[in-house]
Write a protein that holds these residues in place. Sequence first.
Motif, PDB file in Angstrom:
ATOM      1  N   LYS A  84       0.464  -1.514  -0.180  1.00 20.21           N
ATOM      2  CA  LYS A  84      -0.101   0.124  -0.062  1.00 20.21           C
ATOM      3  C   LYS A  84       0.647   0.751   0.217  1.00 20.21           C
ATOM      4  O   LYS A  84       0.749   2.073  -0.491  1.00 20.21           O
ATOM      5  N   LYS A 102      -6.922   7.311  -3.326  1.00 23.09           N
ATOM      6  CA  LYS A 102      -7.955   6.203  -2.184  1.00 23.09           C
ATOM      7  C   LYS A 102      -8.717   5.324  -3.259  1.00 23.09           C
ATOM      8  O   LYS A 102      -8.372   4.061  -3.561  1.00 23.09           O
ATOM      9  N   GLU A 103     -10.049   5.978  -4.451  1.00 20.15           N
ATOM     10  CA  GLU A 103      -9.938   5.316  -5.190  1.00 20.15           C
ATOM     11  C   GLU A 103      -9.455   4.270  -6.241  1.00 20.15           C
ATOM     12  O   GLU A 103      -9.973   3.133  -6.709  1.00 20.15           O
ATOM     13  N   GLU A 106      -8.001   1.470  -4.305  1.00 21.75           N
ATOM     14  CA  GLU A 106      -8.877   0.226  -4.532  1.00 21.75           C
ATOM     15  C   GLU A 106      -9.063  -0.445  -5.264  1.00 21.75           C
ATOM     16  O   GLU A 106      -9.669  -1.829  -5.367  1.00 21.75           O
ATOM     17  N   GLU A 110      -7.465  -4.590  -6.257  1.00 20.22           N
ATOM     18  CA  GLU A 110      -8.019  -5.381  -6.312  1.00 20.22           C
ATOM     19  C   GLU A 110      -7.565  -6.715  -7.867  1.00 20.22           C
ATOM     20  O   GLU A 110      -7.779  -7.890  -8.184  1.00 20.22           O
ATOM     21  N   THR A 115      -4.924  -7.396  -2.617  1.00 22.16           N
ATOM     22  CA  THR A 115      -5.224  -7.204  -1.330  1.00 22.16           C
ATOM     23  C   THR A 115      -4.904  -8.304  -0.478  1.00 22.16           C
ATOM     24  O   THR A 115      -4.994  -7.102   0.639  1.00 22.16           O
ATOM     25  N   GLN A 118      -1.787  -6.472   1.332  1.00 24.56           N
ATOM     26  CA  GLN A 118      -1.173  -4.459   1.155  1.00 24.56           C
ATOM     27  C   GLN A 118      -0.825  -4.376   2.468  1.00 24.56           C
ATOM     28  O   GLN A 118       0.367  -3.563   1.818  1.00 24.56           O
TER      29      GLN A 118
END
Length: 184
Positions: A84, A102-103, A106, A110, A115, A118
């Motif tokens: 991350k 952030k969007e 996400e 994935e 995921t 992270q």
Amino acid sequence: KRFRKNVVLDNIDLSIPEHQITGIIGASGEGKTTILKLIIAFYKPDKGDVLYLKRSVLRDIKYVRRLFGFSTEDGSFYENLSVKENIFHFGNLYKMKRSDLKESYENLIELVGLTRAQRTLAKNLSVGMKKRLDIACSLIHNPEVLILDEPTADLDPLLRDQILSLIVKIRDHGTTIILTSQLL
């Protein structure tokens, strides 16, 4: 493109179709990486120009670099940062707004299948996961063109297939992909 007296590329005329995967295939030392570095304006051609949407990459470096993502053969992420942290770091380098970052993160985490990793430090990832992290770092700013230098190098056949499937998914999202490989 020359390096001192050594002519590495001569009279290259290449058109890349949009929203497709284009492979540049050849043996080591034949100029594949040099072509990629010319495309992203890391190298300046000794003669000629590189155009993207009729704009010179050399004259519009800042504009064009925002449209390109580049993943090197050896990886560009930081070993002591988590998955991350690495992806957010690269998003910050592109001066992305926090909400967009952030969007994008996400969706991207994935897509690349990281995921569950992270919070894992990059140095503790498997080889295949490191390749996916490097691709994620080059995709965080939603580039129109993704350039991958030897994305399947040093991978076993199963991991190679997984990376190639990921590349197809990225293309299916509308990204133009240019990759190099020694493998047919």
